[in-house]
Design a protein around this motif. Structure first.
Motif, PDB file in Angstrom:
ATOM      1  N   ARG A  31       0.848  -1.193   0.000  1.00 17.48           N
ATOM      2  CA  ARG A  31       0.000   0.000   0.000  1.00 17.48           C
ATOM      3  C   ARG A  31       0.884   1.244   0.000  1.00 17.48           C
ATOM      4  NH1 ARG A  31      -3.098  -3.252  -1.140  1.00 17.48           N
ATOM      5  NH2 ARG A  31      -5.105  -3.822  -0.180  1.00 17.48           N
ATOM      6  N   LYS A  32       0.506   2.209  -0.862  1.00 16.57           N
ATOM      7  CA  LYS A  32       1.225   3.476  -0.937  1.00 16.57           C
ATOM      8  C   LYS A  32       0.215   4.584  -0.640  1.00 16.57           C
ATOM      9  CE  LYS A  32       3.194   0.586  -4.181  1.00 16.57           C
ATOM     10  NZ  LYS A  32       2.536  -0.442  -5.022  1.00 16.57           N
ATOM     11  N   ILE A  33       0.435   5.289   0.463  1.00 13.37           N
ATOM     12  CA  ILE A  33      -0.527   6.278   0.944  1.00 13.37           C
ATOM     13  C   ILE A  33       0.191   7.602   1.164  1.00 13.37           C
ATOM     14  CG2 ILE A  33      -2.150   6.837   2.802  1.00 13.37           C
ATOM     15  CD1 ILE A  33      -2.475   3.835   3.270  1.00 13.37           C
ATOM     16  N   ALA A  34      -0.451   8.688   0.748  1.00 13.18           N
ATOM     17  CA  ALA A  34       0.120  10.026   0.905  1.00 13.18           C
ATOM     18  C   ALA A  34      -0.815  10.892   1.730  1.00 13.18           C
ATOM     19  CB  ALA A  34       0.364  10.670  -0.456  1.00 13.18           C
ATOM     20  N   TRP A  35      -0.224  11.874   2.398  1.00 10.38           N
ATOM     21  CA  TRP A  35      -0.990  12.936   3.077  1.00 10.38           C
ATOM     22  C   TRP A  35      -0.643  14.252   2.397  1.00 10.38           C
ATOM     23  CZ3 TRP A  35      -4.446  14.250   6.947  1.00 10.38           C
ATOM     24  CH2 TRP A  35      -4.440  15.599   7.349  1.00 10.38           C
ATOM     25  N   ARG A  36      -1.678  15.048   2.120  1.00  7.20           N
ATOM     26  CA  ARG A  36      -1.442  16.381   1.566  1.00  7.20           C
ATOM     27  C   ARG A  36      -2.596  17.280   1.938  1.00  7.20           C
ATOM     28  NH1 ARG A  36       2.773  19.650  -0.204  1.00  7.20           N
ATOM     29  NH2 ARG A  36       1.969  21.222  -1.631  1.00  7.20           N
ATOM     30  N   ALA A  37      -2.298  18.434   2.563  1.00 14.85           N
ATOM     31  CA  ALA A  37      -3.349  19.363   2.985  1.00 14.85           C
ATOM     32  C   ALA A  37      -3.041  20.786   2.550  1.00 14.85           C
ATOM     33  CB  ALA A  37      -3.534  19.310   4.490  1.00 14.85           C
ATOM     34  N   ALA A  38      -2.256  20.923   1.473  1.00 15.59           N
ATOM     35  CA  ALA A  38      -1.922  22.245   0.942  1.00 15.59           C
ATOM     36  C   ALA A  38      -2.131  22.225  -0.567  1.00 15.59           C
ATOM     37  CB  ALA A  38      -0.473  22.603   1.275  1.00 15.59           C
ATOM     38  N   PRO A  39      -2.530  23.359  -1.145  1.00 20.70           N
ATOM     39  CA  PRO A  39      -2.781  23.389  -2.589  1.00 20.70           C
ATOM     40  C   PRO A  39      -1.505  23.202  -3.392  1.00 20.70           C
ATOM     41  CG  PRO A  39      -2.896  25.598  -1.654  1.00 20.70           C
ATOM     42  CD  PRO A  39      -2.774  24.653  -0.497  1.00 20.70           C
ATOM     43  N   SER A  84     -12.495  20.230   0.710  1.00 19.94           N
ATOM     44  CA  SER A  84     -12.207  20.957  -0.532  1.00 19.94           C
ATOM     45  C   SER A  84     -10.891  20.502  -1.156  1.00 19.94           C
ATOM     46  CB  SER A  84     -12.171  22.464  -0.271  1.00 19.94           C
ATOM     47  OG  SER A  84     -11.137  22.796   0.632  1.00 19.94           O
ATOM     48  N   MET A  85      -9.885  20.183  -0.323  1.00 17.49           N
ATOM     49  CA  MET A  85      -8.616  19.670  -0.844  1.00 17.49           C
ATOM     50  C   MET A  85      -8.805  18.286  -1.444  1.00 17.49           C
ATOM     51  SD  MET A  85      -6.066  21.747  -0.601  1.00 17.49           S
ATOM     52  CE  MET A  85      -5.901  23.393   0.097  1.00 17.49           C
ATOM     53  N   ARG A  86      -9.595  17.464  -0.782  1.00 14.43           N
ATOM     54  CA  ARG A  86      -9.839  16.132  -1.328  1.00 14.43           C
ATOM     55  C   ARG A  86     -10.497  16.217  -2.697  1.00 14.43           C
ATOM     56  NH1 ARG A  86     -13.216  12.653   2.554  1.00 14.43           N
ATOM     57  NH2 ARG A  86     -13.029  11.266   0.747  1.00 14.43           N
ATOM     58  N   ARG A  87     -11.438  17.139  -2.856  1.00 14.71           N
ATOM     59  CA  ARG A  87     -12.072  17.312  -4.168  1.00 14.71           C
ATOM     60  C   ARG A  87     -11.046  17.727  -5.217  1.00 14.71           C
ATOM     61  NH1 ARG A  87     -16.281  19.390  -0.899  1.00 14.71           N
ATOM     62  NH2 ARG A  87     -15.540  21.527  -1.175  1.00 14.71           N
ATOM     63  N   LEU A  88     -10.111  18.580  -4.817  1.00  9.39           N
ATOM     64  CA  LEU A  88      -9.064  19.019  -5.738  1.00  9.39           C
ATOM     65  C   LEU A  88      -8.217  17.839  -6.195  1.00  9.39           C
ATOM     66  CD1 LEU A  88      -7.466  21.327  -7.101  1.00  9.39           C
ATOM     67  CD2 LEU A  88      -6.149  21.539  -4.988  1.00  9.39           C
ATOM     68  N   ARG A 126      -7.474   8.942  -5.723  1.00  7.20           N
ATOM     69  CA  ARG A 126      -8.470   8.406  -4.816  1.00  7.20           C
ATOM     70  C   ARG A 126      -8.144   8.945  -3.438  1.00  7.20           C
ATOM     71  NH1 ARG A 126      -8.661   2.646  -2.388  1.00  7.20           N
ATOM     72  NH2 ARG A 126     -10.756   2.516  -1.510  1.00  7.20           N
ATOM     73  N   THR A 127      -9.136   9.466  -2.719  1.00  3.69           N
ATOM     74  CA  THR A 127      -8.869  10.134  -1.442  1.00  3.69           C
ATOM     75  C   THR A 127      -9.707   9.532  -0.318  1.00  3.69           C
ATOM     76  OG1 THR A 127     -10.566  11.875  -1.491  1.00  3.69           O
ATOM     77  CG2 THR A 127      -8.549  12.271  -2.773  1.00  3.69           C
ATOM     78  N   ALA A 128      -9.320   9.876   0.913  1.00  2.00           N
ATOM     79  CA  ALA A 128     -10.087   9.463   2.089  1.00  2.00           C
ATOM     80  C   ALA A 128      -9.856  10.475   3.203  1.00  2.00           C
ATOM     81  CB  ALA A 128      -9.669   8.065   2.554  1.00  2.00           C
ATOM     82  N   HIS A 129     -10.828  10.539   4.110  1.00  4.28           N
ATOM     83  CA  HIS A 129     -10.730  11.458   5.247  1.00  4.28           C
ATOM     84  C   HIS A 129      -9.777  10.890   6.293  1.00  4.28           C
ATOM     85  CE1 HIS A 129     -11.870  14.420   8.239  1.00  4.28           C
ATOM     86  NE2 HIS A 129     -12.056  13.430   9.110  1.00  4.28           N
ATOM     87  N   PHE A 130      -8.849  11.724   6.735  1.00  2.00           N
ATOM     88  CA  PHE A 130      -7.921  11.385   7.806  1.00  2.00           C
ATOM     89  C   PHE A 130      -7.613  12.669   8.542  1.00  2.00           C
ATOM     90  CE2 PHE A 130      -3.673   9.705   9.324  1.00  2.00           C
ATOM     91  CZ  PHE A 130      -4.224   8.694  10.103  1.00  2.00           C
ATOM     92  N   ASP A 146     -12.336  25.369   4.347  1.00  2.00           N
ATOM     93  CA  ASP A 146     -12.108  24.370   5.393  1.00  2.00           C
ATOM     94  C   ASP A 146     -11.140  24.879   6.445  1.00  2.00           C
ATOM     95  OD1 ASP A 146     -13.753  22.381   4.191  1.00  2.00           O
ATOM     96  OD2 ASP A 146     -12.155  22.016   2.736  1.00  2.00           O
ATOM     97  N   ARG A 147     -11.396  24.499   7.690  1.00  2.00           N
ATOM     98  CA  ARG A 147     -10.557  24.893   8.808  1.00  2.00           C
ATOM     99  C   ARG A 147     -10.242  23.651   9.656  1.00  2.00           C
ATOM    100  NH1 ARG A 147     -10.626  28.460   5.815  1.00  2.00           N
ATOM    101  NH2 ARG A 147     -11.234  30.644   6.137  1.00  2.00           N
TER     102      ARG A 147
END
Length: 358
Positions: free
Chosen positions: A119-127, A144-148, A155-159, A275-276
């Motif tokens: 499994r290869k998983i990334a985190w990103r919360a900046a444009p 909003s970032m996940r939609r981007l 493919r995204t998920a909430h974390f 989003d905040r």
């Protein structure tokens, strides 16, 4: 399950880390010094912080750290950092690669991972535009970032970030000598933040206000006569902000300041969207200070007037801060914020959610 977590360093944090590490430390010593400083602890998974043998952590952009590992494992000192990271993953026999730095290690790196990485998983919360192809999931707590990222084919998920239990000792201190604290970046991307900070700095004549600013590299020039005109104006601090400015703080030095603060102001960057709930919110509430933050869409435990305070405009922020200090309600709401974060966003729940996603 063998988890490998990779992260990266803010350039402004590097001098502090270099002082902590000193000269001649090996990989393990450097890694433990870093983890003990709690930099970015909200994003570090619990098996890493607990020192479990099946979990491995590194900062792939930390040349001192990575070259120490390379030297200890027979790699040449001219080995590229990406190749060292790849060798670490092979040596660890990683099942899950969790990358907090996909901007540096994007799809081109993921395609080089050995077959035992399932499994290869990334985190990103900046444009920003990143090639996420090859990653199974991109995690973020901002819809909003996940939609981007989804529009870009990911493919995204909430974390979510999690409460660092080290902050509970900080929260227990209720005798605080800083009335209003801010720490964060100050650059051309922070024009709305500049307006808010300038308004709040007006309290300095009657309250203790401290802003730990991570300045743009152009700010020192912008604040000379050469920077009075032209584009550098965007990174020049107004006098009111300069008067309460202090150098940036990170890690346990930041925790120490949070433990001295009654109120911590948060102001999102211009590109943040609606989003905040960034890491600063988790750290502030976890430390038992009152979070005063700009309006937007917050996760459920962050409730205006109950666990935090929300403002709309710069003058509104000023008035709300004064009211909380005058009434002493910063203490009650700050404590409530600490309880909410501890209960809703514990390290245990964070890791359980990570295992669900894996």
């Amino acid at each position: 399950m063998r988890i490998f977590q990779n992260s990266g360093l803010n350039p402004s944090y590097r001098p502090r880390l270099a002082d902590l590490v000193g000269q001649g430390s090996g990989f393990e010593q450097q890694m433990q010094l870093f983890l003990n400083d709690r930099y970015g602890a909200a994003h570090i998974l619990s098996p890493i912080l607990e020192g479990r043998p099946e979990a491995f952590f590194t900062n792939g952009d930390d040349e001192s750290l990575q070259r120490a590992w390379a030297s200890e494992n027979g790699l040449g000192q001219d080995t590229p950092l990406a190749d060292i990271l790849l060798a670490q993953i092979e040596h660890h026999k990683t099942d899950v690669f969790y990358n907090l730095d996909p901007f540096r290690y994007d799809a081109s790196f993921v395609r080089r991972l050995p077959g035992h990485v399932k499994r290869k998983i990334a985190w990103r919360a900046a444009p920003g535009r990143i090639d996420f192809s090859g990653y199974d999931l991109v995690l973020c707590n901002f819809p909003s970032m996940r939609r981007l990222w989804e529009e870009q084919g990911a493919r995204t998920a909430h974390f979510f970030p999690a409460h660092d239990p080290e902050l509970d000792t900080v929260a227990a201190n209720r005798s605080r000598d800083i009335d209003v604290l801010f720490f964060g970046g100050y650059s051309r991307h922070h024009q709305r933040r500049r307006q808010i900070l300038e308004a709040v700095a007006g309290l300095a004549s009657r309250r203790r206000v401290v802003f730990h600013l991570d300045l743009s590299r152009y700010t020192p020039l912008a604040e000379t006569p050469l920077g009075w005109f032209g584009p550098l104006k965007a990174v020049r601090r107004p006098r009111a902000i300069r008067n309460v400015s202090a150098p940036p703080v990170f890690g346990r030095a930041m925790y120490e300041q949070l433990g001295r603060a009654k109120i911590v102001v948060n102001a999102s960057i211009d590109m943040a969207g609606p989003d905040r709930g960034n890491m600063r919110c988790f750290e502030t509430m976890g430390a038992g200070a009152l979070l005063v933050s700009d309006s937007g869409s917050y996760p459920a435990p962050m409730r205006d007037g109950e666990t935090m305070v929300v403002y709309e405009q710069p003058q509104d922020a000023l008035e709300r801060i004064e009211r909380q200090l005058d009434e002493g309600s910063w203490d009650r709401i700050g404590w409530a914020g600490n309880r909410a974060i501890r209960e809703e966003y514990s390290k245990k729940r964070q890791y359980e959610r990570f295992l669900e996603l894996v």
